[in-house]
Motif scaffolding. Structure first.
Motif, PDB file in Angstrom:
ATOM      1  N   PHE A  50       8.552  27.257  42.872  1.00  0.00           N
ATOM      2  CA  PHE A  50       8.312  26.229  44.249  1.00  0.00           C
ATOM      3  C   PHE A  50       9.037  25.060  43.827  1.00  0.00           C
ATOM      4  CE2 PHE A  50       5.994  22.414  45.087  1.00  0.00           C
ATOM      5  CZ  PHE A  50       5.781  22.247  46.326  1.00  0.00           C
ATOM      6  N   PHE A  51       9.269  24.528  42.612  1.00  0.00           N
ATOM      7  CA  PHE A  51      10.247  23.538  42.477  1.00  0.00           C
ATOM      8  C   PHE A  51      11.837  23.942  42.830  1.00  0.00           C
ATOM      9  CE2 PHE A  51       6.955  22.152  39.386  1.00  0.00           C
ATOM     10  CZ  PHE A  51       6.506  20.962  39.951  1.00  0.00           C
ATOM     11  N   LEU A  52      12.122  25.334  42.314  1.00  0.00           N
ATOM     12  CA  LEU A  52      13.530  25.772  42.600  1.00  0.00           C
ATOM     13  C   LEU A  52      13.585  25.768  44.099  1.00  0.00           C
ATOM     14  CD1 LEU A  52      16.013  26.882  41.864  1.00  0.00           C
ATOM     15  CD2 LEU A  52      14.932  29.234  41.605  1.00  0.00           C
TER      16      LEU A  52
ATOM     17  N   SER B 198      16.639  20.849  48.888  1.00  0.00           N
ATOM     18  CA  SER B 198      17.447  19.294  48.796  1.00  0.00           C
ATOM     19  C   SER B 198      18.975  19.541  48.800  1.00  0.00           C
ATOM     20  CB  SER B 198      16.691  18.848  47.626  1.00  0.00           C
ATOM     21  OG  SER B 198      17.183  17.398  47.452  1.00  0.00           O
ATOM     22  N   GLU B 199      19.325  20.492  48.026  1.00  0.00           N
ATOM     23  CA  GLU B 199      20.836  20.704  47.776  1.00  0.00           C
ATOM     24  C   GLU B 199      21.310  20.927  48.909  1.00  0.00           C
ATOM     25  OE1 GLU B 199      22.468  19.799  45.271  1.00  0.00           O
ATOM     26  OE2 GLU B 199      21.670  20.800  43.237  1.00  0.00           O
TER      27      GLU B 199
ATOM     28  N   MET C 211      11.067  20.097  37.028  1.00  0.00           N
ATOM     29  CA  MET C 211      11.328  21.673  36.567  1.00  0.00           C
ATOM     30  C   MET C 211      11.368  21.439  35.070  1.00  0.00           C
ATOM     31  SD  MET C 211      14.128  22.565  39.193  1.00  0.00           S
ATOM     32  CE  MET C 211      14.087  24.498  38.827  1.00  0.00           C
ATOM     33  N   GLY C 212      11.890  20.489  34.455  1.00  0.00           N
ATOM     34  CA  GLY C 212      11.818  20.154  32.888  1.00  0.00           C
ATOM     35  C   GLY C 212      10.450  20.175  32.515  1.00  0.00           C
TER      36      GLY C 212
ATOM     37  N   LYS D 183      -1.751  23.332  42.375  1.00  0.00           N
ATOM     38  CA  LYS D 183      -0.897  23.019  43.590  1.00  0.00           C
ATOM     39  C   LYS D 183      -0.994  21.436  43.995  1.00  0.00           C
ATOM     40  CE  LYS D 183      -1.573  27.367  45.980  1.00  0.00           C
ATOM     41  NZ  LYS D 183      -2.166  28.028  47.347  1.00  0.00           N
ATOM     42  N   LYS D 184      -1.775  20.769  43.663  1.00  0.00           N
ATOM     43  CA  LYS D 184      -1.733  19.337  43.890  1.00  0.00           C
ATOM     44  C   LYS D 184      -0.892  18.543  43.065  1.00  0.00           C
ATOM     45  CE  LYS D 184      -5.049  15.414  44.101  1.00  0.00           C
ATOM     46  NZ  LYS D 184      -6.346  14.794  43.967  1.00  0.00           N
ATOM     47  N   VAL D 185      -0.676  18.744  41.766  1.00  0.00           N
ATOM     48  CA  VAL D 185       0.212  18.315  40.786  1.00  0.00           C
ATOM     49  C   VAL D 185       1.421  18.513  41.330  1.00  0.00           C
ATOM     50  CG1 VAL D 185       1.107  18.301  38.548  1.00  0.00           C
ATOM     51  CG2 VAL D 185      -1.338  18.038  38.590  1.00  0.00           C
ATOM     52  N   CYS D 186       1.865  19.966  41.558  1.00  0.00           N
ATOM     53  CA  CYS D 186       3.244  20.207  41.954  1.00  0.00           C
ATOM     54  C   CYS D 186       3.721  19.396  43.313  1.00  0.00           C
ATOM     55  CB  CYS D 186       3.295  21.746  42.347  1.00  0.00           C
ATOM     56  SG  CYS D 186       3.258  22.696  40.987  1.00  0.00           S
TER      57      CYS D 186
END
Length: 317
Positions: free
Chosen positions: A69-71, A77-78, A126-127, A146-149
């Motif tokens: 999800f972060f990726l 964004s990139e 991501m880290g 999901k909420k934290v992400c």
């Protein structure tokens, strides 16, 4: 007296400045078409790579995890980050019109800063995700819900927005006398150099912001990886250690290049480099770094490669 009079005339004339002109790659005038073709090829690869990663993560249920999800958010964004800069740069390489309006320059700077800072904090998120996955595996699904992400992603974007508004407002309140930007896009320092007045306060503000949005995330990622490595070294089996390192290798590669280029560009002393050296650094973090994300995560990540093969129906290859 003459200096004072000239300065006074410049101050009076600053209201006439309603557009800027990019010098671009004027030092390589005879290679403009070659540069255009190289940057166009890299841009197409960047767009294709990041879009494919986002689509694969969306359609493959095996990749519906916080890490991917972060990726997908980073790839999005990139893509937007490169979209803000590269098309205008390509246009300047082949068209005679190298001008940009004051409003257009401010808009470009705003989105460039927003997505640049967003990328920094997404890499930090991501880290943190890798830290929880390796150091607290039994509580991973509880902590990284999901909420934290969603909050981490929204927080990264919000910080980018706030900093961009602060930075752009401070720069474009300055009176401008010169109109030639010694760069290929509206970066902060090249635009500030066009001002008639002393920009010491703006320079200090830019340095403080750079320290906060680069060193703080870098520090958090560094702490995460110190804890990650200490945990991995405690794993008894060599296979387990190798698997744990493999899940972090792609992220760590992108982190080193991304933060390294940004730190060189914004934390180095006020310009000891030549214009060509500054442009080379800028090309690295505006053209090369967005391409690095899909390349690294595609070549070094078995799960992404397997998902891609499943998507194109060639799993048995």
């Amino acid at each position: 007296y003459l200096l004072t009079e000239n300065h006074s005339m410049k101050i009076q004339n600053h209201t006439e400045v309603n557009e800027f002109y990019f010098q671009g790659f004027s030092s390589f005038q005879e290679h403009q078409i070659t540069l255009f073709l190289i940057f166009l090829a890299l841009y197409i690869l960047t767009l294709a790579g990041n879009v494919i990663i986002v689509i694969i993560i969306q359609i493959d249920r095996h990749l519906h995890t916080p890490m991917y999800f972060f990726l997908s958010m980073l790839s999005t964004s990139e893509t937007l980050y490169s979209l803000v800069i590269i098309p205008r740069m390509l246009s300047s390489l082949v068209c005679r019109d190298k001008s940009i309006s004051l409003a257009g320059c401010a808009t470009q700077m705003f989105f460039f800063v927003t997505f640049g800072i967003n990328n920094c904090f997404l890499l930090t998120a991501m880290g943190y995700d890798r830290y929880v996955a390796i150091c607290n595996p039994l509580r991973y699904t509880v902590i990284m819900n999901k909420k934290v992400c969603a909050l981490l992603v929204w927080g990264a974007f919000s910080i980018g927005l706030v900093v961009a508004m602060t930075q752009v407002t401070s720069v474009f309140r300055l009176p401008f006398c010169d109109i030639e930007v010694a760069h290929f896009f509206c970066d902060i320092r090249p635009v500030m150099k066009l001002s008639c007045t002393d920009t010491t306060i703006n320079e200090i503000l830019t340095l403080i912001i750079s320290i906060l949005v680069l060193l703080v995330p870098m520090g958090l990622v560094f702490i995460s990886y110190v804890l990650i490595i200490s945990t991995i070294l405690k794993i008894a089996s060599a296979e387990g250690r190798q698997k744990a390192f493999a899940t972090c290798a792609s992220h760590l590669t992108v982190v080193i290049v991304h933060y390294g280029c940004a730190a060189i560009a914004y934390l180095k002393p006020k310009s000891e480099n030549t214009k060509d050296q500054d442009q080379l650094i800028s090309v690295t973090y505006t053209v090369i770094t967005p391409l690095l994300n899909p390349v690294v995560y595609s070549l070094r990540n078995k799960e992404v490669k397997d998902a891609l093969l499943r998507a194109i129906g060639k799993k048995h290859l």
